[in-house]
Design a protein around this motif. Structure first.
Motif, PDB file in Angstrom:
ATOM      1  N   ARG A 109       0.850  -1.200   0.000  1.00 46.09           N
ATOM      2  CA  ARG A 109       0.000   0.000   0.000  1.00 46.09           C
ATOM      3  C   ARG A 109       0.880   1.243   0.000  1.00 46.09           C
ATOM      4  NH1 ARG A 109      -4.763  -1.839  -1.381  1.00 46.09           N
ATOM      5  NH2 ARG A 109      -5.861  -3.145   0.107  1.00 46.09           N
ATOM      6  N   TYR A 156      -3.412  -9.750  17.353  1.00 49.48           N
ATOM      7  CA  TYR A 156      -2.176  -9.201  16.799  1.00 49.48           C
ATOM      8  C   TYR A 156      -1.061  -9.504  17.797  1.00 49.48           C
ATOM      9  CZ  TYR A 156      -4.547  -6.066  13.380  1.00 49.48           C
ATOM     10  OH  TYR A 156      -5.272  -5.542  12.346  1.00 49.48           O
ATOM     11  N   THR A 215       2.115  -7.598   8.878  1.00 47.03           N
ATOM     12  CA  THR A 215       2.055  -6.222   8.373  1.00 47.03           C
ATOM     13  C   THR A 215       3.296  -5.466   8.811  1.00 47.03           C
ATOM     14  OG1 THR A 215      -0.362  -6.201   8.521  1.00 47.03           O
ATOM     15  CG2 THR A 215       0.735  -4.054   8.413  1.00 47.03           C
ATOM     16  N   ALA A 260      -0.817 -10.903  12.461  1.00 53.01           N
ATOM     17  CA  ALA A 260      -2.265 -10.940  12.678  1.00 53.01           C
ATOM     18  C   ALA A 260      -2.758 -12.357  12.429  1.00 53.01           C
ATOM     19  CB  ALA A 260      -2.978  -9.975  11.734  1.00 53.01           C
ATOM     20  N   HIS A 303     -13.476  -8.502   5.109  1.00 56.85           N
ATOM     21  CA  HIS A 303     -12.860  -7.184   5.375  1.00 56.85           C
ATOM     22  C   HIS A 303     -13.723  -6.092   4.753  1.00 56.85           C
ATOM     23  CE1 HIS A 303      -9.412  -9.843   6.109  1.00 56.85           C
ATOM     24  NE2 HIS A 303      -8.938  -8.870   6.869  1.00 56.85           N
ATOM     25  N   TYR A 360     -13.849  -2.188   4.261  1.00 64.82           N
ATOM     26  CA  TYR A 360     -13.095  -0.929   4.359  1.00 64.82           C
ATOM     27  C   TYR A 360     -14.015   0.290   4.321  1.00 64.82           C
ATOM     28  CZ  TYR A 360      -9.070  -3.887   3.962  1.00 64.82           C
ATOM     29  OH  TYR A 360      -8.140  -4.860   4.225  1.00 64.82           O
TER      30      TYR A 360
END
Ligand code: PAN
Ligand code: ZN
Length: 186
Positions: free
Chosen positions: A26, A99, A72, A149, A157, A159
């Motif tokens: 990203r 997490y 991540t 995670a 998911h 968003y």
């Protein structure tokens, strides 16, 4: 049918999983409308468009009854003083998620539409996300912030929920530390 048992090597210093699944990157150009200072985000996205975070998935598929994992890595940085962060999402099928901090310093911002919580994360800390809490991760340090995670494969998911409802707070650089500011629209 369920997949076969797997041995997966997690390199905490590199953020890789072996064997690996898909890798997602990203950049600031992928994060339109998420930072308070949208003009600053657009300027940087139109410039060198830095990577904000990557997500390395394990080969475990996102299907019912399986328990996929991902690592991540949020690179250090800020946009208009607001620390680099993930998009943030809600799980449409509300289920818990854990997490585990692996490297660097970060925070886990949680919002259920009314209440907001903030959990400081560092290596060895487990952040627990209960069902129904949208979540976003923030790098509050000056090195990569990394976490594992683990989430139910049927959670999904969403968003759009975060775009619509926000996350309750924004996290800004404040000298060598950070400050949680009330949420403002981008
Ligand atoms: C995490 C997140 C990951 C990237 O694996 O998906 O940190 O954040 P965004 O998905 O909000 O871009 C997780 O919470 N999975 O459910
Ligand atoms: Zn999640």
């Amino acid at each position: 049918p369920p997949i076969n048992p797997l041995r997966i090597a997690l390199a905490a210093a590199q953020g890789t999983l072996t064997p690996e699944g898909p890798l997602l990157t990203r950049r600031l150009s992928d994060l339109e409308g998420l930072f308070a200072d949208e003009p600053a985000r657009k300027r940087a996205a139109d410039g060198d468009d830095p990577v904000v975070y990557t997500v390395a998935a394990s080969p475990v598929p996102e299907v019912a009854r399986e328990l996929p994992q991902s690592v991540t890595t949020i690179l250090p940085g800020a946009v208009g003083g607001e620390f680099h962060m993930t998009k943030g999402h809600q799980h449409p099928d509300p289920q818990g998620e854990i997490y585990l901090g692996l490297a660097g310093r970060g925070g886990l911002l949680l919002h259920d539409g009314t209440r907001t919580e903030w959990i400081e994360m560092e290596p060895g800390v487990i952040g627990y996300i209960p069902p129904g809490w949208a979540h976003r991760s923030v790098n509050i340090g000056d090195e990569p912030y990394r976490f594992l995670a683990v989430y139910p494969g049927s959670a999904g998911h969403d968003y759009g929920w975060v775009v619509k409802h926000g996350m309750g707070r924004r996290v800004f650089r404040d000298g060598a530390s950070y400050t949680l500011a009330p949420f403002s629209a981008a």
